[in-house]
Design an enzyme around this catalytic site. Structure first.
Site, short mmCIF file in Angstrom:
data_model
loop_
_atom_site.label_atom_id
_atom_site.label_comp_id
_atom_site.label_asym_id
_atom_site.label_seq_id
_atom_site.Cartn_x
_atom_site.Cartn_y
_atom_site.Cartn_z
N ARG A 234 7.38 6.94 1.07
CA ARG A 234 5.98 6.51 1.10
C ARG A 234 5.11 7.73 0.89
O ARG A 234 5.38 8.81 1.44
CB ARG A 234 5.63 5.83 2.43
CG ARG A 234 6.16 4.41 2.58
CD ARG A 234 5.54 3.42 1.58
NE ARG A 234 6.07 2.08 1.73
CZ ARG A 234 7.10 1.57 1.04
NH1 ARG A 234 7.73 2.33 0.15
NH2 ARG A 234 7.49 0.34 1.23
N GLU B 223 -1.83 5.79 -3.97
CA GLU B 223 -1.29 5.04 -5.13
C GLU B 223 -1.80 3.60 -5.23
O GLU B 223 -1.78 3.01 -6.32
CB GLU B 223 0.25 5.00 -5.06
CG GLU B 223 0.80 4.11 -3.96
CD GLU B 223 2.33 4.10 -3.91
OE1 GLU B 223 2.93 5.17 -3.92
OE2 GLU B 223 2.91 3.00 -3.86
N HIS C 200 6.15 4.42 -8.39
CA HIS C 200 6.84 3.60 -7.38
C HIS C 200 7.85 2.65 -8.03
O HIS C 200 7.79 1.43 -7.86
CB HIS C 200 5.81 2.81 -6.55
CG HIS C 200 6.31 2.48 -5.16
ND1 HIS C 200 5.54 2.59 -4.05
CD2 HIS C 200 7.52 2.05 -4.73
CE1 HIS C 200 6.23 2.23 -2.98
NE2 HIS C 200 7.44 1.89 -3.36
P1 NAI Z 1 16.25 2.23 6.92
O1 NAI Z 1 15.47 1.47 7.92
O2 NAI Z 1 17.65 1.81 6.61
O3 NAI Z 1 16.32 3.78 7.33
C1 NAI Z 1 15.23 4.51 7.79
C2 NAI Z 1 15.77 5.66 8.62
O4 NAI Z 1 14.66 6.48 9.02
C3 NAI Z 1 16.49 5.19 9.90
O5 NAI Z 1 17.74 5.85 10.03
C4 NAI Z 1 15.52 5.59 11.01
O6 NAI Z 1 16.19 5.92 12.23
C5 NAI Z 1 14.85 6.80 10.39
N1 NAI Z 1 13.58 7.13 11.01
C6 NAI Z 1 12.67 6.30 11.56
N2 NAI Z 1 11.63 6.99 12.05
C7 NAI Z 1 11.90 8.29 11.81
C8 NAI Z 1 11.22 9.50 12.07
N3 NAI Z 1 10.05 9.51 12.74
N4 NAI Z 1 11.79 10.65 11.67
C9 NAI Z 1 12.98 10.65 11.02
N5 NAI Z 1 13.68 9.55 10.74
C10 NAI Z 1 13.14 8.38 11.13
O7 NAI Z 1 15.35 2.23 5.61
P2 NAI Z 1 15.83 2.43 4.10
O8 NAI Z 1 16.21 1.13 3.52
O9 NAI Z 1 16.78 3.56 4.01
O10 NAI Z 1 14.44 2.84 3.41
C11 NAI Z 1 13.79 4.07 3.72
C12 NAI Z 1 12.38 4.04 3.15
O11 NAI Z 1 12.45 4.02 1.72
C13 NAI Z 1 11.57 2.77 3.48
O12 NAI Z 1 10.92 2.91 4.74
C14 NAI Z 1 10.57 2.71 2.37
O13 NAI Z 1 9.41 3.40 2.77
C15 NAI Z 1 11.23 3.48 1.23
N6 NAI Z 1 11.55 2.64 0.07
C16 NAI Z 1 11.04 3.01 -1.16
C17 NAI Z 1 11.30 2.27 -2.29
C18 NAI Z 1 10.80 2.68 -3.65
O14 NAI Z 1 10.87 1.89 -4.61
N7 NAI Z 1 10.31 3.90 -3.82
C19 NAI Z 1 12.10 1.04 -2.21
C20 NAI Z 1 12.65 0.77 -0.89
C21 NAI Z 1 12.34 1.54 0.21
#
Ligand code: NAI
Length: 326
Positions: free
Chosen positions: A231, A260, A292
Site C-alpha cells: 500500500r 494513487e 497497482h
Molecule cells: P497477509 O494477511 O497474508 O499477511 C500480512 C502479514 O503482515 C501478516 O504476516 C501479518 O502478521 C503482518 N503484519 C501485520 N501488521 C504488521 C506490522 N505492523 N508490521 C509488520 N508486519 C505486520 O496478507 P497478504 O495476502 O500477504 O497481503 C499483504 C498486503 O499486500 C495486503 O495487505 C495488501 O495491502 C497488499 N496487496 C497488494 C496487491 C497489489 O496488487 N499490489 C494485491 C494484494 C495484496
C-alpha cells in the site's frame, strides 16, 4: 436470482465474473463509476455492492449506502483499509477475498526488482532507438545479497521463496513472526540497517503508516533498493524522494503510491499531471512505477471472481463465511 451492483469495473474484471456468475446464480449490474458518497446512489435497489481498492468507502459513502438499503459490501480485493468498518456497524456486512494468488503479487515484486536492478526499462528504450551503449546500465548480483521482507504473510512468504531461489539471504520482520525455513527474524530497525533490498508485504494500518519515513531511510544502507507492492502510504513519498536524490536509495519499484486513488487505473496521457510528487518520482531513472497491477494475472482474476461470487452467495443465503471481515 440474487443481484449485486459492481462499482469501478473494467473489461478485464468482467471477463471472469461473466464466465462464473451463472454458477453462483448472481445477476450483475456493472458500473464504471468509482464508489464514493456521490455515486453510491447508483446502487439503489441493490442489497449488495461489490467494490475495489480504488473506491472511497468512508463515513459519508457508508451513510449513503445505508440510506438506499445496502446491507453487504463484497470487496473484490484483499485489502480493506479504504472501508470505514466502524461506520458500517452492524448494518452492513463486509466481505473480502483474503487470498487469490499470492504468487501474482510476489512475482511482480521480483519483476520490479529485476527490471530496476538490471535497467531493463532503460535498455528497452535504448535499443529501440538503436542506442547500444551500456553506459549507466550496471546492476548487481542478487545472489548473496540480503533482502529484508516486511510482513511474512501469504505474499511475503511467496516472495521469500523466490528470493531464496535466487540465492539471497533473507531477513524478515513481522508483528506475529512464525518460523519459516531460510528466514531470520529481526527487528524492523535491524532489517532497515542490514538489507540491500527491502520489500514491503504488510497491510496498511495505523502502525505501518509511513513505516518507511525519513528516520527509517536514514539508517538504511547507502544504495538500498526499495520495493512496495503493498500500500502506498507505507512509504512517506517526500522522504523517499529525498532519499533518492541523496543516493541513499539506489532504486525504488513502486506498484502503489500514497496518492494513487484518483490516478491509478485511468488514462491521463493527454493531460498535464498535477501531482508534483508523482512527476518527480516517475521522472527519475531509478524509479519504476506500475499502476497497482501486481494482482493482474489470469489466475488471480479468476480466483477473485470465484471468491467474490461465493461471498455474495453466502451473504444472500445467510451462511457463515471465513471471508466476512465484520
Ligand atoms: P497477509 O494477511 O497474508 O499477511 C500480512 C502479514 O503482515 C501478516 O504476516 C501479518 O502478521 C503482518 N503484519 C501485520 N501488521 C504488521 C506490522 N505492523 N508490521 C509488520 N508486519 C505486520 O496478507 P497478504 O495476502 O500477504 O497481503 C499483504 C498486503 O499486500 C495486503 O495487505 C495488501 O495491502 C497488499 N496487496 C497488494 C496487491 C497489489 O496488487 N499490489 C494485491 C494484494 C495484496
Amino acid at each position: 436470482m440474487y443481484k449485486a451492483a459492481f462499482f469501478d469495473t473494467k473489461p478485464y474484471d468482467r471477463k471472469w465474473f461473466d464466465a462464473l456468475k451463472d454458477k453462483y446464480g448472481i445477476k450483475i449490474k456493472y458500473l464504471e463509476n468509482r464508489l464514493n458518497s456521490d455515486t453510491a446512489v447508483l446502487a439503489s435497489g441493490y442489497e449488495a455492492v461489490v467494490a475495489f481498492v480504488s473506491d472511497t468507502i468512508d463515513k459519508d459513502t457508508v451513510a449513503e449506502l445505508k440510506r438506499i438499503g445496502v446491507k453487504a459490501i463484497a470487496m473484490r480485493c484483499a485489502g480493506f483499509n479504504n472501508v470505514d468498518l466502524k461506520a458500517c456497524g452492524d448494518d452492513i456486512k463486509v466481505y473480502r477475498v483474503p487470498a487469490y494468488s499470492p504468487a501474482s503479487v510476489a512475482e511482480h515484486a521480483m519483476a520490479l526488482l529485476l527490471t530496476l536492478n538490471r535497467k531493463i526499462h532503460r535498455a528497452y528504450n535504448r535499443t529501440r532507438e538503436f542506442n547500444f551503449s551500456l553506459k549507466g546500465l550496471i546492476g548487481f548480483d542478487l545472489k548473496g545479497k540480503t533482502v529484508g521482507v516486511v510482513g511474512m504473510g501469504k505474499i511475503g512468504q511467496c516472495f521469500v521463496d523466490i528470493c531464496l531461489g535466487f540465492g539471497m539471504k533473507v531477513i524478515a520482520y513481522d508483528l506475529y513472526p512464525t518460523e519459516y525455513k531460510g528466514v531470520e527474524y529481526v527487528s524492523i530497525d535491524e532489517l532497515f540497517r542490514r538489507s540491500d533490498v527491502i520489500s514491503l508485504h504488510c497491510p496498511l494500518t495505523s502502525d505501518t503508516y509511513h513505516i518507511m519515513d525519513k528516520e527509517a531511510f536514514s539508517i538504511m544502507k547507502d544504495g538500498v533498493y526499495v520495493i512496495n507492492t503493498s500500500r502506498g502510504a507505507l512509504i512517506d513519498s517526500e522522504a523517499l524522494l529525498e532519499a533518492i536524490k541523496s543516493g541513499k536509495v539506489g532504486g525504488a519499484g513502486l506498484d502503489v503510491y500514497e496518492e494513487e486513488t484518483d490516478l491509478f487505473y485511468e488514462d491521463f496521457s493527454d493531460q498535464v499531471l498535477q501531482d508534483d510528487m508523482l512527476n518527480m518520482l516517475s521522472s527519475q531513472p531509478n524509479v519504476l512505477i506500475t499502476s497497482h497491477q501486481a494482482f493482474l494475472t489470469n489466475e488471480a482474476l479468476e480466483a477473485i471472481a470465484e471468491t467474490t461470487l461465493e461471498n455474495l452467495k453466502c451473504y444472500f443465503e445467510g451462511c457463515d463465511s471465513k471471508n466476512l471481515i465484520k
